[in-house]
Design a protein around this motif. Sequence first.
Motif, PDB file in Angstrom:
ATOM      1  N   THR A 250       0.869  -1.255   0.019  1.00 18.00           N
ATOM      2  CA  THR A 250       0.004   0.105   0.013  1.00 18.00           C
ATOM      3  C   THR A 250       0.759   1.222   0.185  1.00 18.00           C
ATOM      4  O   THR A 250       2.087   1.299   0.637  1.00 18.00           O
ATOM      5  CB  THR A 250      -0.945  -0.042   1.383  1.00 18.00           C
ATOM      6  N   ALA A 251       0.531   2.427  -0.653  1.00 16.11           N
ATOM      7  CA  ALA A 251       1.118   3.554  -0.654  1.00 16.11           C
ATOM      8  C   ALA A 251       0.518   4.499  -0.303  1.00 16.11           C
ATOM      9  O   ALA A 251      -0.954   4.796  -0.472  1.00 16.11           O
ATOM     10  CB  ALA A 251       1.419   4.021  -2.279  1.00 16.11           C
ATOM     11  N   ILE A 252       0.990   5.512   0.647  1.00 17.25           N
ATOM     12  CA  ILE A 252       0.212   6.511   1.348  1.00 17.25           C
ATOM     13  C   ILE A 252       1.230   7.953   1.083  1.00 17.25           C
ATOM     14  O   ILE A 252       1.960   8.184   1.720  1.00 17.25           O
ATOM     15  CB  ILE A 252       0.249   6.164   2.826  1.00 17.25           C
ATOM     16  N   ALA A 253       0.230   8.749   0.557  1.00 19.43           N
ATOM     17  CA  ALA A 253       0.988  10.061   0.292  1.00 19.43           C
ATOM     18  C   ALA A 253       0.892  11.133   1.530  1.00 19.43           C
ATOM     19  O   ALA A 253       0.171  10.858   2.722  1.00 19.43           O
ATOM     20  CB  ALA A 253       0.586  10.713  -0.961  1.00 19.43           C
ATOM     21  N   GLY A 254       1.657  12.108   1.407  1.00 23.69           N
ATOM     22  CA  GLY A 254       1.871  13.196   2.403  1.00 23.69           C
ATOM     23  C   GLY A 254       0.781  13.574   3.069  1.00 23.69           C
ATOM     24  O   GLY A 254      -0.313  13.834   2.498  1.00 23.69           O
ATOM     25  N   CYS A 255       0.831  14.080   4.582  1.00 26.29           N
ATOM     26  CA  CYS A 255       0.010  14.652   5.197  1.00 26.29           C
ATOM     27  C   CYS A 255      -1.419  13.849   5.646  1.00 26.29           C
ATOM     28  O   CYS A 255      -2.436  14.324   6.055  1.00 26.29           O
ATOM     29  CB  CYS A 255      -0.439  16.025   4.817  1.00 26.29           C
ATOM     30  N   THR A 256      -1.486  12.399   5.204  1.00 22.89           N
ATOM     31  CA  THR A 256      -2.581  11.699   5.601  1.00 22.89           C
ATOM     32  C   THR A 256      -2.339  11.303   7.156  1.00 22.89           C
ATOM     33  O   THR A 256      -1.605  11.247   7.721  1.00 22.89           O
ATOM     34  CB  THR A 256      -2.555  10.390   4.520  1.00 22.89           C
ATOM     35  N   GLY A 257      -3.559  11.361   7.671  1.00 19.67           N
ATOM     36  CA  GLY A 257      -3.861  11.029   8.947  1.00 19.67           C
ATOM     37  C   GLY A 257      -4.983   9.675   8.990  1.00 19.67           C
ATOM     38  O   GLY A 257      -5.876   9.733   8.411  1.00 19.67           O
ATOM     39  N   ILE A 258      -4.554   8.680   9.793  1.00 22.41           N
ATOM     40  CA  ILE A 258      -5.197   7.387   9.795  1.00 22.41           C
ATOM     41  C   ILE A 258      -5.336   7.392  11.637  1.00 22.41           C
ATOM     42  O   ILE A 258      -4.521   7.138  12.201  1.00 22.41           O
ATOM     43  CB  ILE A 258      -4.448   6.388   9.232  1.00 22.41           C
ATOM     44  N   ALA A 259      -6.847   7.460  11.878  1.00 26.43           N
ATOM     45  CA  ALA A 259      -7.187   7.225  13.222  1.00 26.43           C
ATOM     46  C   ALA A 259      -6.916   5.634  13.557  1.00 26.43           C
ATOM     47  O   ALA A 259      -6.712   4.783  12.908  1.00 26.43           O
ATOM     48  CB  ALA A 259      -8.343   7.542  13.495  1.00 26.43           C
ATOM     49  N   GLY A 260      -6.943   5.422  15.037  1.00 22.92           N
ATOM     50  CA  GLY A 260      -6.594   4.159  15.431  1.00 22.92           C
ATOM     51  C   GLY A 260      -7.520   3.045  15.150  1.00 22.92           C
ATOM     52  O   GLY A 260      -8.898   3.294  14.785  1.00 22.92           O
ATOM     53  N   SER A 261      -6.812   1.779  15.293  1.00 26.52           N
ATOM     54  CA  SER A 261      -7.724   0.533  15.032  1.00 26.52           C
ATOM     55  C   SER A 261      -8.304   0.612  13.798  1.00 26.52           C
ATOM     56  O   SER A 261      -9.237  -0.274  13.516  1.00 26.52           O
ATOM     57  CB  SER A 261      -8.842   0.397  16.169  1.00 26.52           C
ATOM     58  N   THR A 262      -7.731   1.379  12.636  1.00 28.58           N
ATOM     59  CA  THR A 262      -8.508   1.129  11.375  1.00 28.58           C
ATOM     60  C   THR A 262      -7.399   0.151  10.747  1.00 28.58           C
ATOM     61  O   THR A 262      -6.157   0.250  10.685  1.00 28.58           O
ATOM     62  CB  THR A 262      -8.502   2.502  10.462  1.00 28.58           C
ATOM     63  N   THR A 263      -8.121  -0.629   9.902  1.00 27.52           N
ATOM     64  CA  THR A 263      -7.263  -1.599   9.035  1.00 27.52           C
ATOM     65  C   THR A 263      -7.490  -1.256   7.531  1.00 27.52           C
ATOM     66  O   THR A 263      -8.282  -1.326   6.962  1.00 27.52           O
ATOM     67  CB  THR A 263      -7.647  -3.154   9.164  1.00 27.52           C
ATOM     68  N   ILE A 264      -6.285  -1.182   6.613  1.00 25.76           N
ATOM     69  CA  ILE A 264      -6.037  -0.749   5.463  1.00 25.76           C
ATOM     70  C   ILE A 264      -5.659  -2.152   4.715  1.00 25.76           C
ATOM     71  O   ILE A 264      -4.572  -2.642   5.007  1.00 25.76           O
ATOM     72  CB  ILE A 264      -5.257   0.359   5.126  1.00 25.76           C
ATOM     73  N   GLY A 265      -6.158  -2.608   3.560  1.00 26.11           N
ATOM     74  CA  GLY A 265      -5.876  -3.834   2.974  1.00 26.11           C
ATOM     75  C   GLY A 265      -4.678  -3.563   2.146  1.00 26.11           C
ATOM     76  O   GLY A 265      -3.728  -2.684   2.159  1.00 26.11           O
ATOM     77  N   LYS A 266      -4.287  -4.664   1.130  1.00 24.60           N
ATOM     78  CA  LYS A 266      -3.090  -4.732   0.384  1.00 24.60           C
ATOM     79  C   LYS A 266      -3.316  -3.756  -0.786  1.00 24.60           C
ATOM     80  O   LYS A 266      -4.416  -3.575  -1.324  1.00 24.60           O
ATOM     81  CB  LYS A 266      -2.956  -6.034  -0.046  1.00 24.60           C
ATOM     82  N   ASN A 267      -2.130  -3.332  -1.330  1.00 19.38           N
ATOM     83  CA  ASN A 267      -2.380  -2.606  -2.926  1.00 19.38           C
ATOM     84  C   ASN A 267      -3.191  -1.373  -2.852  1.00 19.38           C
ATOM     85  O   ASN A 267      -3.821  -1.110  -4.005  1.00 19.38           O
ATOM     86  CB  ASN A 267      -2.579  -3.748  -3.991  1.00 19.38           C
ATOM     87  N   CYS A 268      -3.317  -0.659  -1.671  1.00 19.48           N
ATOM     88  CA  CYS A 268      -4.443   0.259  -1.852  1.00 19.48           C
ATOM     89  C   CYS A 268      -3.192   1.570  -2.211  1.00 19.48           C
ATOM     90  O   CYS A 268      -2.052   1.807  -1.954  1.00 19.48           O
ATOM     91  CB  CYS A 268      -4.840   0.603  -0.259  1.00 19.48           C
ATOM     92  N   ILE A 269      -3.861   2.667  -2.571  1.00 20.56           N
ATOM     93  CA  ILE A 269      -3.246   4.076  -2.968  1.00 20.56           C
ATOM     94  C   ILE A 269      -3.927   5.202  -2.232  1.00 20.56           C
ATOM     95  O   ILE A 269      -5.207   5.111  -2.573  1.00 20.56           O
ATOM     96  CB  ILE A 269      -3.083   4.230  -4.517  1.00 20.56           C
ATOM     97  N   ILE A 270      -3.395   5.861  -1.256  1.00 23.37           N
ATOM     98  CA  ILE A 270      -3.981   6.816  -0.606  1.00 23.37           C
ATOM     99  C   ILE A 270      -3.347   8.286  -0.893  1.00 23.37           C
ATOM    100  O   ILE A 270      -2.268   8.481  -0.388  1.00 23.37           O
ATOM    101  CB  ILE A 270      -4.134   6.333   1.029  1.00 23.37           C
ATOM    102  N   ALA A 271      -3.992   9.063  -1.602  1.00 25.01           N
ATOM    103  CA  ALA A 271      -3.427  10.361  -1.876  1.00 25.01           C
ATOM    104  C   ALA A 271      -3.279  11.161  -0.612  1.00 25.01           C
ATOM    105  O   ALA A 271      -3.734  11.040   0.416  1.00 25.01           O
ATOM    106  CB  ALA A 271      -4.179  10.944  -3.165  1.00 25.01           C
ATOM    107  N   GLY A 272      -2.541  12.494  -0.979  1.00 24.28           N
ATOM    108  CA  GLY A 272      -2.058  13.421   0.059  1.00 24.28           C
ATOM    109  C   GLY A 272      -3.527  13.896   0.748  1.00 24.28           C
ATOM    110  O   GLY A 272      -4.343  14.224   0.061  1.00 24.28           O
ATOM    111  N   ALA A 273      -3.138  14.195   1.918  1.00 24.15           N
ATOM    112  CA  ALA A 273      -4.006  14.982   2.856  1.00 24.15           C
ATOM    113  C   ALA A 273      -5.303  14.166   3.138  1.00 24.15           C
ATOM    114  O   ALA A 273      -6.345  14.769   3.625  1.00 24.15           O
ATOM    115  CB  ALA A 273      -4.275  16.414   2.509  1.00 24.15           C
ATOM    116  N   ALA A 274      -5.449  12.743   2.807  1.00 26.68           N
ATOM    117  CA  ALA A 274      -6.621  12.127   3.353  1.00 26.68           C
ATOM    118  C   ALA A 274      -6.839  11.887   4.825  1.00 26.68           C
ATOM    119  O   ALA A 274      -5.694  12.035   5.528  1.00 26.68           O
ATOM    120  CB  ALA A 274      -6.563  10.679   2.609  1.00 26.68           C
ATOM    121  N   CYS A 275      -8.142  11.874   4.934  1.00 29.91           N
ATOM    122  CA  CYS A 275      -8.478  11.857   6.570  1.00 29.91           C
ATOM    123  C   CYS A 275      -9.144  10.462   6.676  1.00 29.91           C
ATOM    124  O   CYS A 275     -10.270  10.394   6.204  1.00 29.91           O
ATOM    125  CB  CYS A 275      -9.005  12.917   7.045  1.00 29.91           C
ATOM    126  N   ILE A 276      -8.791   9.428   7.496  1.00 31.32           N
ATOM    127  CA  ILE A 276      -9.420   8.026   7.674  1.00 31.32           C
ATOM    128  C   ILE A 276      -9.838   7.965   9.090  1.00 31.32           C
ATOM    129  O   ILE A 276      -8.714   8.146   9.946  1.00 31.32           O
ATOM    130  CB  ILE A 276      -8.427   7.034   6.992  1.00 31.32           C
TER     131      ILE A 276
END
Length: 358
Positions: A250-276
């Motif tokens: 998985t690829a995660i671009a700058g300034c992204t925030g991922i809050a606690g206990s979240t599961t992200i799968g394989k081969n995902c692409i998360i662009a900049g400044a995303a909020c999860i």
Amino acid sequence: MTKRRVWTLQELATLIGADLEGDGDCHISGINTLQSAQPGDISFLANPAYQKYLPDTRASAVIMRADSREVFAGNRLLSTNPYLCYAKLSQVLDTSPAAVPGVHTSASVDPSVRLGEGVSIGASASVAAGAVLGAGVVIGPGCSVGADCEIGADTVLHANVTLYHGVRIGSGVILHSGCVIGADGFGFAPSAAGWVKIHQLGGVVIGDRVEIGACTTVDRGALDDTVIGNGVIIDNQVQVAHNVRIGENTAIAGCTGIAGSTTIGKNCIIAGAACIAGHLTIVDNVQITAVTFINQSIDTPGSYSSGTLATASKQWRRNAIRFGQLDRIASRLGVLERALEKKFSKSDTQAGSGTDKE
């Protein structure tokens, strides 16, 4: 200063798996853009938007697809994937200084630390008791490696990386300057006297071939570990909260925030400044576009977006007012739809009950 090696074009073609057309003895010592390249440089054309620079480039050779060869009369390395060839070539032509094996005299290494062959520990670095460093590990200047950390072979910590206690890192990992791995997650319980800290008893596990950008933070788990899978790439200034799990590649671009206990799968692409948001599950092969807010789990692969595009401020303010009116508009529309359905239903009933006169 690192001296640049000179390569022949044939040597480079063989190393990156491209087909040579031109002078195989041409000497190459650097890589640059089509606009800035000088004789002795190699360049590449991966985006058709830059083909306009091809006829005038001064590069001694260009990596390109076969369908662009007529635009450039010079030496060519042909590939179906020029961008991948560029990536491989950047590794070959990298001039970063090589680490020198050994422990700097100003470094502090506890006697219980186990050091593999060829380990390099830089100036003012600190390695605490019980740590295990595999062969070829590089600990840059000013790094702090906490107690009982395990670091796999050929992993590199650039200057001023901090690993808290009990962090486990695989092989071939790169952590850029300012990374903090294993700090406490944001866990507090409210009480009448104020916030009561929840001590974070888990750790952080990072797989093989992971790269994490500068000033990114990965918090330790509250009870279970925070886990980053093999091949994950994370950009600068990303926040990964406690007990997050990120799947392989998985690829995660700058300034992204991922809050606690979240599961992200394989081969995902998360662009900049995303909020999860926290406590979500995102399946494999999901793409999240820039500045998207994810507040619910995603169970179907695909691309997901949120937010609105920028407009002139005057128009944006009008749009913002409309957004606030959407719920009332939807309610009024529902009333109208029910009234119309009732009217048409009544009309149909009346039409069906009539009799024809002859």
